[in-house]
Design a protein around this motif. Structure first.
Motif, PDB file in Angstrom:
ATOM      1  N   PHE A   1      92.085 -34.847  24.818  1.00 30.60           N
ATOM      2  CA  PHE A   1      93.162 -35.204  25.740  1.00 30.60           C
ATOM      3  C   PHE A   1      94.510 -34.624  25.296  1.00 30.60           C
ATOM      4  N   GLN A   2      94.719 -34.481  24.015  1.00 30.98           N
ATOM      5  CA  GLN A   2      95.952 -33.845  23.549  1.00 30.98           C
ATOM      6  C   GLN A   2      95.971 -32.369  23.926  1.00 30.98           C
ATOM      7  N   GLU A   3      94.849 -31.698  23.769  1.00 27.61           N
ATOM      8  CA  GLU A   3      94.757 -30.283  24.147  1.00 27.61           C
ATOM      9  C   GLU A   3      94.953 -30.115  25.657  1.00 27.61           C
ATOM     10  N   GLN A   4      94.377 -31.035  26.442  1.00 23.57           N
ATOM     11  CA  GLN A   4      94.507 -30.926  27.890  1.00 23.57           C
ATOM     12  C   GLN A   4      95.948 -31.168  28.338  1.00 23.57           C
ATOM     13  N   LEU A   5      96.632 -32.116  27.715  1.00 22.79           N
ATOM     14  CA  LEU A   5      98.048 -32.341  28.042  1.00 22.79           C
ATOM     15  C   LEU A   5      98.839 -31.065  27.788  1.00 22.79           C
ATOM     16  N   ALA A   6      98.596 -30.408  26.668  1.00 19.85           N
ATOM     17  CA  ALA A   6      99.294 -29.161  26.344  1.00 19.85           C
ATOM     18  C   ALA A   6      98.996 -28.082  27.378  1.00 19.85           C
ATOM     19  N   ARG A   7      97.754 -27.992  27.841  1.00 17.45           N
ATOM     20  CA  ARG A   7      97.407 -27.007  28.869  1.00 17.45           C
ATOM     21  C   ARG A   7      98.146 -27.283  30.178  1.00 17.45           C
ATOM     22  N   GLU A   8      98.229 -28.553  30.543  1.00 15.02           N
ATOM     23  CA  GLU A   8      98.770 -28.891  31.856  1.00 15.02           C
ATOM     24  C   GLU A   8     100.290 -28.885  31.915  1.00 15.02           C
ATOM     25  N   ILE A   9     100.962 -29.286  30.849  1.00 18.68           N
ATOM     26  CA  ILE A   9     102.434 -29.292  30.909  1.00 18.68           C
ATOM     27  C   ILE A   9     103.057 -28.190  30.062  1.00 18.68           C
ATOM     28  N   GLY A  10     102.281 -27.566  29.210  1.00 14.80           N
ATOM     29  CA  GLY A  10     102.788 -26.489  28.366  1.00 14.80           C
ATOM     30  C   GLY A  10     103.386 -27.017  27.071  1.00 14.80           C
ATOM     31  N   ARG A  11     103.127 -26.317  26.002  1.00 16.92           N
ATOM     32  CA  ARG A  11     103.620 -26.755  24.677  1.00 16.92           C
ATOM     33  C   ARG A  11     105.136 -26.653  24.538  1.00 16.92           C
ATOM     34  N   THR A  12     105.796 -25.996  25.500  1.00 15.23           N
ATOM     35  CA  THR A  12     107.260 -25.911  25.440  1.00 15.23           C
ATOM     36  C   THR A  12     107.925 -27.093  26.144  1.00 15.23           C
ATOM     37  N   HIS A  13     107.134 -27.990  26.741  1.00 15.40           N
ATOM     38  CA  HIS A  13     107.691 -29.188  27.388  1.00 15.40           C
ATOM     39  C   HIS A  13     108.410 -30.023  26.322  1.00 15.40           C
ATOM     40  N   PRO A  14     109.550 -30.621  26.660  1.00 15.45           N
ATOM     41  CA  PRO A  14     110.317 -31.402  25.675  1.00 15.45           C
ATOM     42  C   PRO A  14     109.541 -32.546  25.014  1.00 15.45           C
ATOM     43  N   ILE A  15     108.525 -33.089  25.671  1.00 14.15           N
ATOM     44  CA  ILE A  15     107.768 -34.208  25.079  1.00 14.15           C
ATOM     45  C   ILE A  15     107.096 -33.797  23.774  1.00 14.15           C
ATOM     46  N   PHE A  16     106.805 -32.506  23.602  1.00  9.85           N
ATOM     47  CA  PHE A  16     106.119 -32.076  22.387  1.00  9.85           C
ATOM     48  C   PHE A  16     107.012 -32.151  21.149  1.00  9.85           C
ATOM     49  N   ALA A  17     108.307 -32.358  21.336  1.00  7.17           N
ATOM     50  CA  ALA A  17     109.194 -32.605  20.189  1.00  7.17           C
ATOM     51  C   ALA A  17     108.899 -33.974  19.572  1.00  7.17           C
ATOM     52  N   TYR A  18     108.178 -34.831  20.312  1.00  7.04           N
ATOM     53  CA  TYR A  18     107.870 -36.191  19.855  1.00  7.04           C
ATOM     54  C   TYR A  18     106.404 -36.364  19.472  1.00  7.04           C
ATOM     55  N   ALA A  19     105.701 -35.271  19.295  1.00  9.25           N
ATOM     56  CA  ALA A  19     104.299 -35.261  18.841  1.00  9.25           C
ATOM     57  C   ALA A  19     103.440 -36.292  19.574  1.00  9.25           C
ATOM     58  N   PRO A  20     103.262 -36.124  20.901  1.00  8.48           N
ATOM     59  CA  PRO A  20     102.455 -37.101  21.632  1.00  8.48           C
ATOM     60  C   PRO A  20     101.019 -37.153  21.119  1.00  8.48           C
ATOM     61  N   ARG A  21     100.497 -38.371  21.050  1.00  5.01           N
ATOM     62  CA  ARG A  21      99.138 -38.600  20.547  1.00  5.01           C
ATOM     63  C   ARG A  21      98.380 -39.451  21.557  1.00  5.01           C
ATOM     64  N   ALA A  22      97.277 -38.936  22.089  1.00  5.91           N
ATOM     65  CA  ALA A  22      96.456 -39.680  23.042  1.00  5.91           C
ATOM     66  C   ALA A  22      95.848 -40.885  22.339  1.00  5.91           C
ATOM     67  N   VAL A  23      95.990 -42.070  22.954  1.00  5.13           N
ATOM     68  CA  VAL A  23      95.490 -43.285  22.298  1.00  5.13           C
ATOM     69  C   VAL A  23      94.511 -44.082  23.156  1.00  5.13           C
ATOM     70  N   ALA A  24      94.581 -43.964  24.494  1.00  5.04           N
ATOM     71  CA  ALA A  24      93.702 -44.776  25.346  1.00  5.04           C
ATOM     72  C   ALA A  24      93.584 -44.133  26.723  1.00  5.04           C
ATOM     73  N   ARG A  25      92.588 -44.614  27.487  1.00  4.69           N
ATOM     74  CA  ARG A  25      92.430 -44.158  28.870  1.00  4.69           C
ATOM     75  C   ARG A  25      91.918 -45.307  29.711  1.00  4.69           C
ATOM     76  N   PHE A  26      92.088 -45.164  31.021  1.00  7.85           N
ATOM     77  CA  PHE A  26      91.620 -46.197  31.934  1.00  7.85           C
ATOM     78  C   PHE A  26      90.196 -45.883  32.350  1.00  7.85           C
ATOM     79  N   GLY A  27      89.261 -46.772  32.003  1.00  2.00           N
ATOM     80  CA  GLY A  27      87.858 -46.604  32.380  1.00  2.00           C
ATOM     81  C   GLY A  27      87.398 -45.179  32.190  1.00  2.00           C
ATOM     82  N   GLY A  28      86.785 -44.630  33.218  1.00  4.29           N
ATOM     83  CA  GLY A  28      86.339 -43.245  33.167  1.00  4.29           C
ATOM     84  C   GLY A  28      87.277 -42.322  33.904  1.00  4.29           C
ATOM     85  N   SER A  29      88.516 -42.769  34.106  1.00  2.00           N
ATOM     86  CA  SER A  29      89.475 -41.971  34.876  1.00  2.00           C
ATOM     87  C   SER A  29      90.173 -40.937  34.005  1.00  2.00           C
TER      88      SER A  29
END
Length: 112
Positions: free
Chosen positions: A24-52
């Motif tokens: 999920f971390q790799e997919q977030l990077a693909r979808e928003i790009g590693r240059t997105h400002p959120i990557f300055a905060y080292a986002p870490r995938a922790v949970a998901r809703f059911g199978g969504s």
């Protein structure tokens, strides 16, 4: 999986395994790009809703400690570069929204 995280998540939300976290971390990077400002905060995938595709990320130091992102999993455009430039795919530049959460209990109202 973190037991504290399991007890803090509302019904329907589940902690991720280390393999899922990485995916999920790799997919977030693909979808928003590693240059997105959120990557300055080292986002870490922790949970998901059911199978969504709704995934909770922790982002220390950001405007909120957590955020939810609905991942789209788009197929990459494999056409030659010139063709992509000449005829871009519709909606190919849509960046998923990041919904900030002040705490994990807010997930109970996420779909309201």
């Amino acid at each position: 999986m973190d037991d504290d995280l399991s007890t803090a998540l509302p019904e329907g939300w589940y902690p991720l395994s280390p393999e899922q976290t990485e995916t999920f971390q790799e997919q977030l990077a693909r979808e928003i790009g590693r240059t997105h400002p959120i990557f300055a905060y080292a986002p870490r995938a922790v949970a998901r809703f059911g199978g969504s595709d709704d995934v909770v990320y922790a982002a220390e130091g950001w405007q909120a400690p957590y955020f939810v992102c609905h991942l789209a999993w788009p197929n990459p455009d494999t056409r030659p570069r010139f063709i992509r430039w000449l005829r871009p795919l519709p909606n190919s530049n849509i960046i998923p929204a990041l919904s900030p959460l002040s705490n994990l209990a807010d997930l109970a109202r996420y779909f309201d």
